[in-house]
Design a protein around this motif. Sequence first.
Motif, PDB file in Angstrom:
ATOM      1  N   LYS A 108     -40.015   4.872 -41.024  1.00 46.60           N
ATOM      2  CA  LYS A 108     -40.528   3.611 -41.425  1.00 46.60           C
ATOM      3  C   LYS A 108     -40.300   3.307 -42.660  1.00 46.60           C
ATOM      4  O   LYS A 108     -39.630   2.481 -43.336  1.00 46.60           O
ATOM      5  N   LEU A 109     -41.705   4.285 -43.379  1.00 40.62           N
ATOM      6  CA  LEU A 109     -41.313   4.209 -44.615  1.00 40.62           C
ATOM      7  C   LEU A 109     -40.130   4.537 -45.439  1.00 40.62           C
ATOM      8  O   LEU A 109     -40.053   3.561 -46.264  1.00 40.62           O
ATOM      9  N   THR A 110     -39.520   5.897 -45.532  1.00 35.11           N
ATOM     10  CA  THR A 110     -37.775   5.098 -45.893  1.00 35.11           C
ATOM     11  C   THR A 110     -36.942   3.893 -45.782  1.00 35.11           C
ATOM     12  O   THR A 110     -36.485   3.754 -46.582  1.00 35.11           O
ATOM     13  N   SER A 111     -37.248   3.468 -44.564  1.00 36.67           N
ATOM     14  CA  SER A 111     -36.433   2.092 -44.010  1.00 36.67           C
ATOM     15  C   SER A 111     -36.935   1.079 -44.875  1.00 36.67           C
ATOM     16  O   SER A 111     -36.198   0.695 -45.506  1.00 36.67           O
ATOM     17  N   GLN A 112     -38.025   1.096 -44.686  1.00 31.41           N
ATOM     18  CA  GLN A 112     -38.654  -0.007 -45.653  1.00 31.41           C
ATOM     19  C   GLN A 112     -38.523   0.291 -47.259  1.00 31.41           C
ATOM     20  O   GLN A 112     -38.383  -1.028 -48.313  1.00 31.41           O
ATOM     21  N   VAL A 113     -38.992   1.728 -48.268  1.00 31.20           N
ATOM     22  CA  VAL A 113     -38.353   1.638 -49.119  1.00 31.20           C
ATOM     23  C   VAL A 113     -36.802   1.566 -49.568  1.00 31.20           C
ATOM     24  O   VAL A 113     -36.922   0.727 -50.284  1.00 31.20           O
ATOM     25  N   PHE A 114     -35.862   1.609 -49.105  1.00 19.92           N
ATOM     26  CA  PHE A 114     -34.496   1.056 -49.012  1.00 19.92           C
ATOM     27  C   PHE A 114     -34.260  -0.637 -49.095  1.00 19.92           C
ATOM     28  O   PHE A 114     -33.878  -0.668 -49.764  1.00 19.92           O
ATOM     29  N   GLU A 115     -35.651  -1.337 -47.843  1.00 27.64           N
ATOM     30  CA  GLU A 115     -35.340  -2.365 -47.948  1.00 27.64           C
ATOM     31  C   GLU A 115     -35.755  -3.290 -49.081  1.00 27.64           C
ATOM     32  O   GLU A 115     -34.996  -3.787 -49.948  1.00 27.64           O
ATOM     33  N   PHE A 116     -36.603  -2.574 -49.799  1.00 30.31           N
ATOM     34  CA  PHE A 116     -37.906  -3.019 -50.717  1.00 30.31           C
ATOM     35  C   PHE A 116     -36.337  -3.178 -52.036  1.00 30.31           C
ATOM     36  O   PHE A 116     -35.886  -3.997 -52.453  1.00 30.31           O
ATOM     37  N   PHE A 117     -35.789  -2.053 -52.251  1.00 33.93           N
ATOM     38  CA  PHE A 117     -34.795  -2.207 -53.292  1.00 33.93           C
ATOM     39  C   PHE A 117     -33.701  -2.924 -52.491  1.00 33.93           C
ATOM     40  O   PHE A 117     -32.664  -3.300 -53.813  1.00 33.93           O
TER      41      PHE A 117
END
Lengths: 266, 252
Positions: free
Chosen positions: A12-21
Amino acid sequence: MKQNFLDKIINKLTSQVFEFFEIIGGVTTFSVKFFASVFRPPYEITEVRKHMDELGVKTLALVSVTGLIIGLVLGMQSQPVMARFGAEMFLPGMIALSVVRELGPVITALIFAGRVGSGIGAELGSMRVTEQIDAMEVSAIDPFKYLVVTRVLACTLMLPLLTVYVDFIAILGGYISVIITQNLTFALYADLVIRTLKFSDILPGITKTFAFGFIVGIVGSYLGYYAKKGTEGVGKASTTAVVISSLLILLVDVIMVRITLFLFPE
Amino acid sequence: MIKVSKLNISFGDNIILDDIDFEVPNGSTVVVLGRSGIGKSVLLKCLVKLIQPDSGFIEIDGKAVLNLKTRELNELRKEIGFLFQSAALYDSMSVEENLAFPLKKHTELSESEMRERIIEMLDMVGLKEALKKMPSELSGGMKKRIGLARSLILFPKIMLYDEPTTGLDPVTSKEITRLILEMQDRFKMTSIVVTHDMICAMSVADQILVLESGKFIFNGSTDDLVKSKNMFLQNFLSTKLEDNPKDASERR
């Protein structure tokens, strides 16, 4: 079981970081497009003025109350500390400096992001999913120019004006807190404020609000303009606009403070 | 004249249009039929470059649409009217402002001339009284009619209709179909109508194309379609003409 739970959190965290960038990348491209269009006619001045009116009306009451409370609370919290050091006469100057340099610009920008950024995201998102943006494009009207450039310009120009107003109201709020505990006339309070504030305090505080206004406008517009998946997408555009622009405002603030300290070392 | 050849578009692995070719002669009306979600609207949006196809060639009035620069494309778009499935009225503007918007942007008309044109168009679609209303105050059928008036306000040479009768009751659908016919007759436009409403299709079409699995499986007149022995077409026609699914299942 525990491992699965951890995996889920990490994913979840990884996908949120990807989404942010991904959003940051998109906003950067969108900003380049903005600067490429903003100087090209037609200038849609009426539309910019209309949006500035709307943004001002939308946020005026909220920022007025917030400004007054910032000043009041700052004064009330600082008064006993200043009194402990026998420095009560510095209280007006301290309130003015804190408000003008930092609290006024940042808090106004965060409120602006919550009120205006989400509104822009929802408005453009709803226009996207109901094909209104397509309708504009197919009528040979540049929707980017008409919808995005005008809103971003309005935000960029309106936030500094609102910040000056909030600074003023907050300093007034500070005066209310001061007269509760001290016998100080308004003339003396104003004199102490004016003597403390320098050009190098006011200019950076106001200048950074242009950047904050731009961030609110461009992030809200970007997320709304590319909203997908119907009403769910509109809601997401609206909430993500607030989250991303608030984060960017705080990040840019840190950079701006460093630049200010470099340019005005005193 | 609209000419499309070897048009391809896919979304991920999903092939929407697979090497399709067709032509629409000047002044004629082509109806594109097909099941929902088969790619009819995508085809229409490719024609005005709202969606960029993967490959292919689109020519409108001698101009290769996909190679046009933004300014040239906008010049061409002024000649094209597009009625969206949802009517796509600008919901922050009144009906009058919706209709005035393209006029303000693309013509030098005075305020009074603009107003005259707006009233004329509204009168044509039978909604003169809606001038000051907001889109939220209009019914689905009224929105479609205002959308039609807006797309015709610059007197386009080409008209594209995306599901003009979808979501409307039979009486309003008939009214919209009548309006399309009236507009065709009055402005002699080249038109493409995307629909799955058989009554509308049979009424307005000079030529019918049936889209299935990314290809046109039929290209001909309404009579040819009715006479066709193709099982899929017969099924499609009979399903569409059966108003009540319950009756249909009983008959089977």
